[in-house]
Design an enzyme around this catalytic site. Structure first.
Site, PDB file in Angstrom:
ATOM      1  N   GLU A  67       0.871  -1.178   0.000  1.00 24.61           N
ATOM      2  CA  GLU A  67       0.000   0.000   0.000  1.00 24.61           C
ATOM      3  C   GLU A  67       0.904   1.223   0.000  1.00 24.61           C
ATOM      4  O   GLU A  67       1.679   1.429   0.936  1.00 24.61           O
ATOM      5  CB  GLU A  67      -0.857   0.069   1.263  1.00 24.61           C
ATOM      6  N   ASP A  78      -5.252   8.311  10.152  1.00 22.67           N
ATOM      7  CA  ASP A  78      -3.848   8.069  10.455  1.00 22.67           C
ATOM      8  C   ASP A  78      -3.485   8.481  11.870  1.00 22.67           C
ATOM      9  O   ASP A  78      -3.837   9.573  12.325  1.00 22.67           O
ATOM     10  CB  ASP A  78      -2.949   8.818   9.470  1.00 22.67           C
TER      11      ASP A  78
END
Length: 283
Positions: A67, A78
């Site tokens: 990824e 995140d």
């Protein structure tokens, strides 16, 4: 007789390996009696060239799927480790075109290469244009953490036209109806976020991860990969016992952040990938 491997989807005539999908990578791992290892790294940290080297080192260490993160200013999913790296990448001016070049370089290893991205950068770039450029670069598709299937008609159409993977997320809070919708819309695999909250290495993987995988499969998903919190070979082996893939991000980024220099960071990523891969294979 064709020289293109059976599990490749595109003979592009460029001398590069043909594009490999995430589903093919998961199925190949399954044929070996194991889960796939999925490694996340943001493009542009500490610079574009080094991020590509790190991703290739992860492949050499045993990662089946890469990824590549597209840096974005408002990464709601995140955690602090990835945000720190993404901030550096953004400050260095990393753009979608850099990510696409990174995809081409990493896909040349033969690994399935996905882009992990929030939706606004793709929307600004142009959805159909991004899909075309991603496919041309050898990319497998997109993971879109902030895009739900019922709001993804434009992306679904563009991805289907280019035979790209559409990886949508489910969480412990997802209803059975949402699980079914997401499973039907996804191609490649369904990303099961094992915990509510942001990414980050943790002492243990969410206790509900196994149940979420079972519920998602029951809702129709062919492949389910688990992320959020995996950082050790032991955790990777634990998740590999019930999931089709083990997704690791913050632990790889942490190795890059902690390294004395970029070359050491690249080595550390490769070493961690090898340890995680061993944990999956030896479970």
């Amino acid at each position: 007789m064709s020289t293109v491997p059976e599990n490749d989807t595109t003979a592009n005539g460029t001398g590069r390996p043909a594009r490999r999908t995430a589903g093919q990578a998961v199925d190949a791992a399954r044929a070996e009696g194991r889960a796939a290892l999925v490694a996340y790294l943001p493009v542009g940290f500490p610079d574009v060239a080094t991020s590509v080297e790190a991703a290739r080192a992860a492949v050499d260490g045993g990662a089946d799927i890469i990824e590549l993160g597209l840096p974005y200013s408002d990464p709601t999913m995140d955690g602090p480790t990835i945000q720190q790296a993404v901030d550096v990448a953004r400050a260095r001016g990393t753009r979608p075109t850099d990510v696409l070049r990174a995809v081409e370089a990493v896909a040349a290893t033969g690994a399935a290469t996905l882009v992990m991205t929030y939706w606004p950068p793709v929307d600004r770039y142009g959805v159909a244009r991004f899909a075309a450029d991603l496919a041309d670069a050898g990319g497998a598709g997109l993971i879109t953490p902030d895009l739900i299937p019922d709001e993804a008609a434009e992306w679904v159409a563009a991805a289907d036209e280019r035979d790209l993977d559409k990886v949508f997320l489910v969480a412990p809070s997802s209803t059975e109806k949402r699980l079914a919708m997401t499973s039907a819309a996804s191609r490649g695999f369904v990303y099961a976020a094992s915990l509510m909250g942001v990414t980050g290495a943790r002492a243990s993987v969410g206790a509900g991860a196994r149940g979420l995988v079972e519920r998602t499969r029951a809702a129709g998903a062919e492949r389910v990969c688990v992320g959020l919190g995996v950082s050790t070979p032991e955790q990777a082996g634990e998740v590999a016992a019930y999931a089709d893939g083990v997704i690791v991000g913050s632990a790889f980024v942490a190795r890059m952040l902690e390294a004395d220099d970029p070359a050491a960071g690249v080595r550390a990523v490769g070493e961690l990938a090898a340890r995680l891969s061993a944990g999956i294979r030896d479970r």
